[in-house]
Design a protein around this motif. Structure first.
Motif, short mmCIF file in Angstrom:
data_model
loop_
_atom_site.label_atom_id
_atom_site.label_comp_id
_atom_site.label_asym_id
_atom_site.label_seq_id
_atom_site.Cartn_x
_atom_site.Cartn_y
_atom_site.Cartn_z
N ALA A 111 0.86 -1.19 0.00
CA ALA A 111 0.00 0.00 0.00
C ALA A 111 0.89 1.23 0.00
CB ALA A 111 -0.92 -0.01 1.22
N GLY A 112 0.51 2.22 -0.80
CA GLY A 112 1.29 3.45 -0.88
C GLY A 112 0.92 4.25 -2.11
N GLU A 113 1.74 5.23 -2.41
CA GLU A 113 1.46 6.15 -3.51
C GLU A 113 2.24 5.80 -4.77
OE1 GLU A 113 2.47 10.01 -1.94
OE2 GLU A 113 0.45 10.27 -1.12
N VAL A 114 1.54 5.84 -5.90
CA VAL A 114 2.15 5.78 -7.22
C VAL A 114 2.24 7.23 -7.68
CG1 VAL A 114 1.91 5.01 -9.61
CG2 VAL A 114 1.20 3.50 -7.73
N LYS A 115 3.46 7.72 -7.89
CA LYS A 115 3.67 9.11 -8.29
C LYS A 115 4.11 9.15 -9.75
CE LYS A 115 5.15 10.25 -3.65
NZ LYS A 115 6.32 10.49 -2.80
N ILE A 116 3.36 9.87 -10.55
CA ILE A 116 3.62 9.97 -11.99
C ILE A 116 4.24 11.32 -12.28
CG2 ILE A 116 2.53 10.00 -14.26
CD1 ILE A 116 0.35 8.16 -13.00
N THR A 145 -3.14 6.55 -4.69
CA THR A 145 -2.85 5.76 -3.50
C THR A 145 -3.47 4.39 -3.70
OG1 THR A 145 -2.85 7.75 -2.16
CG2 THR A 145 -3.00 5.65 -1.00
N ILE A 146 -2.61 3.36 -3.73
CA ILE A 146 -3.07 2.00 -3.99
C ILE A 146 -3.00 1.15 -2.73
CG2 ILE A 146 -2.40 2.14 -6.42
CD1 ILE A 146 0.02 0.33 -5.70
N SER A 147 -3.73 0.05 -2.73
CA SER A 147 -3.75 -0.85 -1.57
C SER A 147 -2.79 -2.01 -1.72
CB SER A 147 -5.17 -1.38 -1.35
OG SER A 147 -5.62 -2.07 -2.50
N GLY A 148 -2.03 -2.04 -2.79
CA GLY A 148 -1.10 -3.13 -3.07
C GLY A 148 -1.26 -3.55 -4.51
N GLY A 149 -0.49 -4.55 -4.94
CA GLY A 149 -0.63 -5.03 -6.30
C GLY A 149 0.66 -5.61 -6.83
N PHE A 150 0.88 -5.41 -8.14
CA PHE A 150 2.00 -6.01 -8.84
C PHE A 150 2.46 -5.05 -9.94
CE2 PHE A 150 4.48 -9.54 -10.31
CZ PHE A 150 4.58 -9.39 -11.68
#
Length: 91
Positions: free
Chosen positions: A53-58, A69-74
């Protein structure tokens, strides 16, 4: 950021199981990898990781243009493309 990379771009796709959140050319993306934040620039070496979980910054040039802000993934980085499949979006 390294000046010669500013004009280069990486293709980013940010998805959830329900919808596409972002698709396009960016100068950099910072993702919340399991081991810490990971900056992905054009010509990044092939790499795959789970996400916490955290931020994806573009980034476009030196500026953050979008934050999700995502909860997790791949995430997978290959052939100047970064594909992020997030479990979900946190508000």
């Amino acid at each position: 950021m390294v000046k010669h990379l500013i004009d280069e771009q990486i293709n980013l796709n940010l998805l959830t199981p329900e919808k596409t959140l972002f698709t396009g050319e960016v100068s950099m993306v910072v993702i919340p990898a399991e081991e810490g934040e990971l900056g992905v620039l054009p010509k990044h070496a092939p790499f795959a990781t789970t996400l916490r979980a955290g931020e994806v910054k573009i980034y476009h040039n030196d500026n953050v243009s979008d934050v999700f802000t995502i909860s997790g993934g791949f995430a997978e980085i290959v052939n100047n493309k970064c594909e992020i499949v997030a479990d979900g979006i946190l508000l």
